[in-house]
Design a protein around this motif. Structure first.
Motif, short mmCIF file in Angstrom:
data_model
loop_
_atom_site.label_atom_id
_atom_site.label_comp_id
_atom_site.label_asym_id
_atom_site.label_seq_id
_atom_site.Cartn_x
_atom_site.Cartn_y
_atom_site.Cartn_z
N ILE A 15 0.88 -1.17 0.00
CA ILE A 15 0.00 0.00 0.00
C ILE A 15 0.91 1.22 0.00
O ILE A 15 1.78 1.34 0.85
CB ILE A 15 -0.92 0.00 1.24
N ARG A 16 0.71 2.09 -1.00
CA ARG A 16 1.58 3.28 -1.11
C ARG A 16 0.74 4.55 -0.95
O ARG A 16 -0.25 4.72 -1.65
CB ARG A 16 2.30 3.28 -2.46
N ARG A 17 1.19 5.38 -0.04
CA ARG A 17 0.49 6.66 0.17
C ARG A 17 1.11 7.70 -0.77
O ARG A 17 2.27 8.09 -0.58
CB ARG A 17 0.65 7.14 1.61
N LEU A 18 0.36 8.10 -1.76
CA LEU A 18 0.84 9.11 -2.71
C LEU A 18 0.25 10.46 -2.31
O LEU A 18 -0.62 10.55 -1.44
CB LEU A 18 0.41 8.73 -4.13
N GLU A 19 0.75 11.49 -2.98
CA GLU A 19 0.26 12.84 -2.64
C GLU A 19 -1.25 12.96 -2.88
O GLU A 19 -1.98 13.52 -2.07
CB GLU A 19 1.01 13.84 -3.51
N GLN A 20 -1.68 12.43 -4.04
CA GLN A 20 -3.08 12.63 -4.42
C GLN A 20 -3.96 11.40 -4.21
O GLN A 20 -5.14 11.43 -4.55
CB GLN A 20 -3.18 12.98 -5.91
N ALA A 21 -3.38 10.31 -3.76
CA ALA A 21 -4.16 9.06 -3.73
C ALA A 21 -3.47 8.01 -2.86
O ALA A 21 -2.33 8.21 -2.43
CB ALA A 21 -4.29 8.51 -5.15
N VAL A 22 -4.20 6.95 -2.63
CA VAL A 22 -3.59 5.76 -2.02
C VAL A 22 -3.55 4.69 -3.10
O VAL A 22 -4.57 4.40 -3.74
CB VAL A 22 -4.40 5.26 -0.80
N ALA A 23 -2.35 4.14 -3.34
CA ALA A 23 -2.19 3.12 -4.37
C ALA A 23 -2.03 1.76 -3.70
O ALA A 23 -1.31 1.61 -2.72
CB ALA A 23 -0.97 3.43 -5.23
N VAL A 24 -2.73 0.76 -4.27
CA VAL A 24 -2.69 -0.59 -3.71
C VAL A 24 -2.17 -1.53 -4.78
O VAL A 24 -2.78 -1.65 -5.86
CB VAL A 24 -4.09 -1.04 -3.25
#
Lengths: 119, 148
Positions: A15-24
């Protein structure tokens, strides 16, 4: 949770916390055996109000209707919070189940994470 | 009658993957392309999911017998037949129907997928209990000449 984390479930690789979103990043087969773990992870993430959830299906080789049901449920859950669910990098075999189920039009499907972020 | 593969599995979602592999292998051997093989594996997976969820009510360890039969010239038409026998609660065939596709909700897709992918889907109650599901997919293109 930290910016990049593994929830300990095989079906969710990272799970990656990006600036504009959470990516799974999802991995392996998403069938009756493994979709409950995905369902649980997505429900928890959506409860945190991520705004936008981007699912990376690059490493998903197979999905059945329990996987599709999990994604439909996640979509409805995030839409109730006025968020967006996006998917990208579907293999033809995975994409075909959305075609068979005629559900392609309800999902935002992109060719890459960059394209999803731009949308 | 063509080549048959007999499998017996226990009702456990962890066993689905090996059946998918067996169906794809059978499909390839009888001449279906990769997309058709993948679709038949999906239809079989959906059928087994229904058995585990509905016939056995999610109980693990119950017996499911699967016969994958390659149909050839001797059977009139080329194709693949997949029979799934369970010994659980009989499901009323008149109630086995998928959801309306216009209705967007989780679930209810399995039977729709089975009927969309396969040419024949027949549920038969067995007098001694349980259900036999027969699914068949035929070649819809000119037969390949396999004699060479």
């Amino acid at each position: 949770m930290s910016p990049a984390e593994s929830p300990g479930s095989e079906v969710v690789k990272e799970i990656r916390r990006l600036e504009q979103a959470v990516a799974v990043d999802i991995s392996g087969d998403v069938d009756l055996h493994r979709s409950p773990a995905l369902r649980e992870t997505l429900a928890k993430l959506i409860d945190e109000n991520p705004g936008r959830l981007i699912l990376n299906l690059t490493d998903v080789g197979y999905m059945d209707s329990s996987g599709v049901a999990t994604l439909v449920e996640a979509l409805q859950r995030i839409q109730r919070k006025e968020g967006r669910l996006q998917m990208h990098s579907l293999k033809p075999r995975v994409r075909s189940i959305f075609e068979i189920a005629r559900l392609e039009s309800i999902f935002e499907i992109y060719s890459s994470e960059e394209e999803a972020l731009r949308a | 009658m063509g080549r048959c593969e007999n499998l017996t599995i226990l009702s456990d979602p962890a066993n689905l993957a090996k059946v998918r592999v067996a169906v794809e292998t059978g499909g390839k051997q009888v001449g279906f392309d990769q997309k058709e093989c993948a679709a038949m594996a999906l239809a079989t997976d959906e059928a087994l999911t229904n058995v585990i969820r509905h016939a056995y009510g999610g109980v693990l360890g119950k017996e499911i017998k699967i016969v994958i039969e390659q149909l050839n010239e001797a059977d009139d038409r080329q194709g693949l037949s997949i029979c799934i026998r369970d010994f659980g609660k009989a499901v009323d065939p008149s109630k086995i129907k998928g959801r309306e596709l216009s209705e967007i909700r989780p679930g209810g897709l399995g039977v729709h997928i089975m009927r969309e992918v396969m040419d024949e889907v027949v549920f038969e109650h067995q007098p001694e209990g349980g259900t036999l599901l027969r699914m068949t997919k035929y070649h819809h293109r000119p037969r390949k000449d396999c004699s060479n």
